[in-house]
Write an enzyme that holds these catalytic residues in place. Sequence first.
Site, short mmCIF file in Angstrom:
data_model
loop_
_atom_site.label_atom_id
_atom_site.label_comp_id
_atom_site.label_asym_id
_atom_site.label_seq_id
_atom_site.Cartn_x
_atom_site.Cartn_y
_atom_site.Cartn_z
N LYS A 145 -35.65 28.36 -68.17
CA LYS A 145 -35.75 29.79 -68.50
C LYS A 145 -34.81 30.09 -69.65
CE LYS A 145 -34.44 33.03 -65.45
NZ LYS A 145 -34.58 33.81 -64.20
N GLU A 165 -32.92 19.78 -61.20
CA GLU A 165 -32.67 21.21 -60.96
C GLU A 165 -33.98 21.94 -60.72
OE1 GLU A 165 -31.00 23.67 -60.29
OE2 GLU A 165 -29.11 23.86 -61.34
N ASP A 166 -33.89 23.07 -60.04
CA ASP A 166 -35.07 23.92 -59.89
C ASP A 166 -35.28 24.75 -61.16
OD1 ASP A 166 -32.76 25.46 -59.44
OD2 ASP A 166 -33.57 26.51 -57.70
N ARG A 223 -38.57 30.45 -50.31
CA ARG A 223 -38.48 29.03 -50.71
C ARG A 223 -39.71 28.24 -50.29
NH1 ARG A 223 -33.16 27.92 -52.41
NH2 ARG A 223 -31.51 28.98 -51.26
N PHE A 263 -37.47 36.91 -62.87
CA PHE A 263 -36.90 36.23 -61.71
C PHE A 263 -38.02 35.59 -60.91
CE2 PHE A 263 -34.86 35.55 -57.67
CZ PHE A 263 -33.63 35.04 -58.09
N LYS A 300 -29.70 24.56 -53.11
CA LYS A 300 -30.80 24.16 -52.25
C LYS A 300 -32.11 24.14 -53.01
CE LYS A 300 -28.95 26.85 -48.38
NZ LYS A 300 -29.26 27.99 -47.47
N GLY A 301 -32.14 24.85 -54.14
CA GLY A 301 -33.40 25.15 -54.81
C GLY A 301 -34.26 23.97 -55.22
N ASP A 317 -35.40 30.75 -54.34
CA ASP A 317 -35.28 31.87 -53.39
C ASP A 317 -34.83 33.15 -54.05
OD1 ASP A 317 -32.53 31.03 -53.93
OD2 ASP A 317 -31.98 32.33 -52.26
N ASP A 355 -31.02 28.64 -66.04
CA ASP A 355 -31.04 30.02 -66.53
C ASP A 355 -29.95 30.17 -67.59
OD1 ASP A 355 -31.47 32.74 -66.76
OD2 ASP A 355 -30.61 33.28 -64.83
P1 IMP Z 1 -27.50 29.33 -64.18
O1 IMP Z 1 -26.13 28.82 -63.89
O2 IMP Z 1 -27.47 30.76 -64.70
O3 IMP Z 1 -28.31 28.43 -65.10
O4 IMP Z 1 -28.26 29.49 -62.82
C1 IMP Z 1 -28.67 28.39 -62.14
C2 IMP Z 1 -29.05 28.69 -60.72
O5 IMP Z 1 -29.30 30.09 -60.45
C3 IMP Z 1 -30.35 27.99 -60.45
O6 IMP Z 1 -30.14 26.66 -60.06
C4 IMP Z 1 -30.94 28.84 -59.35
O7 IMP Z 1 -30.47 28.39 -58.10
C5 IMP Z 1 -30.45 30.23 -59.66
N1 IMP Z 1 -31.49 30.97 -60.43
C6 IMP Z 1 -31.50 31.28 -61.75
N2 IMP Z 1 -32.62 31.91 -62.11
C7 IMP Z 1 -33.37 32.01 -60.98
C8 IMP Z 1 -34.67 32.55 -60.69
O8 IMP Z 1 -35.42 33.07 -61.56
N3 IMP Z 1 -35.09 32.45 -59.41
C9 IMP Z 1 -34.34 31.86 -58.42
N4 IMP Z 1 -33.14 31.33 -58.64
C10 IMP Z 1 -32.65 31.41 -59.91
MG MG Z 2 -30.44 25.79 -58.29
#
Ligand code: IMP
Ligand code: MG
Length: 173
Positions: A128, A96-97, A162, A149, A40-41, A156, A100
Amino acid sequence: MPELIPVLKREDIEESTASVARQISAAYNGHKLVLVGVLKGAFIFLADLARRLTIPVEIDFVRAASYGSGTTSTGKIELTKGIDIDIEGKDVLVVEDIVDSGLTLAYLVNYLKTFRPATVRVCTLLDKLERRQSNVKVDYACHTIEKGFLVGYGLDYDEAYRELPAIYHLKFQ
Ligand code: IMP
Ligand code: MG
Protein backbone atom coordinates in the site's frame (compact mmCIF):
# COMPACT_ATOMS: atom_id res chain seq x y z
CA MET A 1 -21.42 -0.73 11.03
CA PRO A 2 -18.66 -0.25 8.43
CA GLU A 3 -19.29 -1.47 4.89
CA LEU A 4 -17.22 -4.21 3.19
CA ILE A 5 -16.41 -3.44 -0.45
CA PRO A 6 -14.81 -6.29 -2.45
CA VAL A 7 -11.27 -5.51 -3.66
CA LEU A 8 -9.61 -8.87 -4.43
CA LYS A 9 -11.39 -12.16 -5.07
CA ARG A 10 -10.10 -15.46 -3.78
CA GLU A 11 -9.04 -16.35 -7.36
CA ASP A 12 -7.07 -13.08 -7.73
CA ILE A 13 -5.09 -13.92 -4.60
CA GLU A 14 -4.52 -17.52 -5.73
CA GLU A 15 -3.21 -16.36 -9.09
CA SER A 16 -0.84 -13.69 -7.75
CA THR A 17 0.42 -15.97 -4.98
CA ALA A 18 1.19 -18.72 -7.50
CA SER A 19 3.08 -16.26 -9.69
CA VAL A 20 5.14 -14.85 -6.81
CA ALA A 21 5.81 -18.39 -5.54
CA ARG A 22 7.23 -19.32 -8.95
CA GLN A 23 9.54 -16.27 -8.87
CA ILE A 24 10.72 -17.07 -5.33
CA SER A 25 11.25 -20.77 -6.11
CA ALA A 26 13.40 -19.82 -9.09
CA ALA A 27 15.35 -17.09 -7.26
CA TYR A 28 16.25 -19.25 -4.26
CA ASN A 29 16.75 -22.60 -5.96
CA GLY A 30 19.60 -24.38 -4.16
CA HIS A 31 19.64 -21.91 -1.24
CA LYS A 32 18.67 -22.38 2.40
CA LEU A 33 15.57 -20.22 2.57
CA VAL A 34 13.84 -19.27 5.81
CA LEU A 35 10.36 -17.76 5.60
CA VAL A 36 9.71 -15.41 8.51
CA GLY A 37 6.01 -14.62 8.76
CA VAL A 38 4.84 -11.50 10.56
CA LEU A 39 2.05 -12.34 13.00
CA LYS A 40 -0.78 -12.22 13.06
CA GLY A 41 -1.80 -10.83 9.69
CA ALA A 42 0.47 -12.94 7.47
CA PHE A 43 -0.60 -16.36 8.76
CA ILE A 44 -2.94 -17.21 5.89
CA PHE A 45 -0.74 -15.76 3.15
CA LEU A 46 2.34 -17.57 4.46
CA ALA A 47 0.44 -20.87 4.58
CA ASP A 48 -0.72 -20.51 0.97
CA LEU A 49 2.60 -19.18 -0.32
CA ALA A 50 4.65 -21.93 1.36
CA ARG A 51 2.49 -24.64 -0.22
CA ARG A 52 3.10 -23.20 -3.67
CA LEU A 53 6.90 -23.10 -3.38
CA THR A 54 8.81 -25.88 -5.08
CA ILE A 55 11.91 -25.52 -2.87
CA PRO A 56 12.31 -26.70 0.74
CA VAL A 57 12.07 -23.95 3.37
CA GLU A 58 12.23 -23.45 7.12
CA ILE A 59 9.43 -21.41 8.69
CA ASP A 60 9.42 -19.09 11.69
CA PHE A 61 7.35 -16.16 12.89
CA VAL A 62 7.91 -12.79 14.51
CA ARG A 63 5.41 -10.43 15.97
CA ALA A 64 5.66 -6.68 16.28
CA ALA A 65 3.21 -4.43 17.98
CA SER A 66 2.94 -0.88 16.77
CA TYR A 67 1.21 1.29 19.25
CA GLY A 68 -1.53 3.24 17.69
CA SER A 69 -5.27 3.19 17.61
CA GLY A 70 -7.72 2.58 14.81
CA THR A 71 -6.26 2.25 11.34
CA THR A 72 -2.86 3.97 11.53
CA SER A 73 0.35 2.99 13.23
CA THR A 74 2.35 5.42 15.35
CA GLY A 75 5.77 4.23 14.29
CA LYS A 76 6.58 3.23 17.87
CA ILE A 77 7.30 -0.43 17.39
CA GLU A 78 7.97 -3.15 19.91
CA LEU A 79 9.00 -6.73 19.15
CA THR A 80 6.67 -9.06 21.05
CA LYS A 81 7.94 -12.34 19.56
CA GLY A 82 11.41 -12.87 18.15
CA ILE A 83 12.77 -15.66 15.95
CA ASP A 84 13.45 -19.12 17.36
CA ILE A 85 15.52 -20.69 14.59
CA ASP A 86 19.10 -19.94 13.64
CA ILE A 87 19.23 -17.78 10.49
CA GLU A 88 22.96 -17.05 10.43
CA GLY A 89 24.30 -17.48 6.90
CA LYS A 90 20.85 -18.33 5.52
CA ASP A 91 18.62 -16.46 3.10
CA VAL A 92 15.63 -14.90 4.86
CA LEU A 93 12.37 -13.88 3.26
CA VAL A 94 10.09 -11.78 5.46
CA VAL A 95 6.45 -12.58 4.67
CA GLU A 96 4.06 -9.70 5.42
CA ASP A 97 0.34 -9.21 4.91
CA ILE A 98 0.56 -5.52 4.04
CA VAL A 99 3.23 -2.82 3.97
CA ASP A 100 1.73 0.57 4.78
CA SER A 101 4.09 3.18 6.28
CA GLY A 102 6.84 0.56 6.05
CA LEU A 103 8.00 1.36 9.59
CA THR A 104 7.20 -2.11 10.97
CA LEU A 105 9.05 -3.75 8.11
CA ALA A 106 12.11 -1.50 8.43
CA TYR A 107 12.24 -2.35 12.13
CA LEU A 108 11.92 -6.10 11.48
CA VAL A 109 14.53 -6.14 8.70
CA ASN A 110 17.01 -4.40 11.04
CA TYR A 111 16.18 -6.86 13.81
CA LEU A 112 16.72 -9.88 11.53
CA LYS A 113 20.02 -8.49 10.20
CA THR A 114 21.47 -8.60 13.72
CA PHE A 115 21.52 -12.43 13.39
CA ARG A 116 23.82 -12.16 10.34
CA PRO A 117 21.73 -13.92 7.69
CA ALA A 118 23.21 -14.12 4.17
CA THR A 119 20.34 -12.00 2.76
CA VAL A 120 17.06 -10.50 3.95
CA ARG A 121 14.35 -9.83 1.38
CA VAL A 122 10.68 -9.02 1.67
CA CYS A 123 7.52 -10.54 0.23
CA THR A 124 4.15 -8.97 0.90
CA LEU A 125 0.64 -9.81 -0.17
CA LEU A 126 -0.30 -6.13 -0.39
CA ASP A 127 1.92 -3.13 -1.01
CA LYS A 128 0.00 0.00 0.00
CA LEU A 129 1.83 3.01 -1.32
CA GLU A 130 -0.02 6.09 -0.07
CA ARG A 131 1.49 6.40 3.42
CA ARG A 132 5.00 5.02 2.89
CA GLN A 133 7.45 6.72 5.26
CA SER A 134 10.40 4.38 5.01
CA ASN A 135 12.60 3.46 2.07
CA VAL A 136 12.55 -0.24 2.95
CA LYS A 137 12.58 -2.31 -0.24
CA VAL A 138 9.69 -4.62 -1.06
CA ASP A 139 11.14 -7.37 -3.27
CA TYR A 140 7.96 -9.31 -4.03
CA ALA A 141 4.43 -7.91 -3.89
CA CYS A 142 1.35 -9.83 -4.99
CA HIS A 143 -0.81 -6.71 -5.31
CA THR A 144 -0.27 -2.96 -5.19
CA ILE A 145 -2.99 -0.85 -3.59
CA GLU A 146 -3.15 2.94 -3.63
CA LYS A 147 -5.01 3.53 -0.39
CA GLY A 148 -7.80 2.47 1.92
CA PHE A 149 -8.05 0.14 4.89
CA LEU A 150 -8.26 -3.51 3.86
CA VAL A 151 -9.47 -6.56 5.72
CA GLY A 152 -9.82 -10.30 5.12
CA TYR A 153 -7.41 -13.16 4.27
CA GLY A 154 -5.56 -12.60 7.56
CA LEU A 155 -5.92 -8.80 7.76
CA ASP A 156 -8.02 -7.49 10.61
CA TYR A 157 -9.73 -4.46 11.96
CA ASP A 158 -9.75 -4.73 15.76
CA GLU A 159 -9.24 -8.54 15.40
CA ALA A 160 -12.31 -8.98 13.17
CA TYR A 161 -12.50 -10.17 9.53
CA ARG A 162 -9.27 -12.23 9.43
CA GLU A 163 -11.20 -15.35 8.43
CA LEU A 164 -12.69 -13.92 5.23
CA PRO A 165 -11.30 -15.76 2.16
CA ALA A 166 -11.13 -12.59 0.02
CA ILE A 167 -9.99 -8.99 0.57
CA TYR A 168 -12.32 -6.07 1.20
CA HIS A 169 -12.03 -2.35 1.65
CA LEU A 170 -13.50 -1.46 5.02
CA LYS A 171 -15.44 1.71 4.53
CA PHE A 172 -16.38 3.77 7.58
CA GLN A 173 -19.43 5.99 7.17
P1 IMP B 1 3.21 -0.15 8.76
O1 IMP B 1 4.23 -0.23 9.83
O2 IMP B 1 2.52 1.20 8.73
O3 IMP B 1 3.75 -0.52 7.38
O4 IMP B 1 2.03 -1.12 9.11
C1 IMP B 1 2.21 -2.46 9.03
C2 IMP B 1 1.14 -3.24 9.75
O5 IMP B 1 -0.06 -2.47 10.02
C3 IMP B 1 0.70 -4.34 8.82
O6 IMP B 1 1.54 -5.46 8.96
C4 IMP B 1 -0.71 -4.60 9.28
O7 IMP B 1 -0.71 -5.51 10.35
C5 IMP B 1 -1.20 -3.24 9.72
N1 IMP B 1 -1.96 -2.59 8.61
C6 IMP B 1 -1.56 -1.57 7.81
N2 IMP B 1 -2.48 -1.28 6.88
C7 IMP B 1 -3.51 -2.14 7.09
C8 IMP B 1 -4.77 -2.37 6.43
O8 IMP B 1 -5.16 -1.72 5.43
N3 IMP B 1 -5.54 -3.36 6.95
C9 IMP B 1 -5.15 -4.13 8.02
N4 IMP B 1 -3.99 -3.97 8.65
C10 IMP B 1 -3.18 -2.98 8.19
MG1 MG C 1 1.12 -7.26 9.72
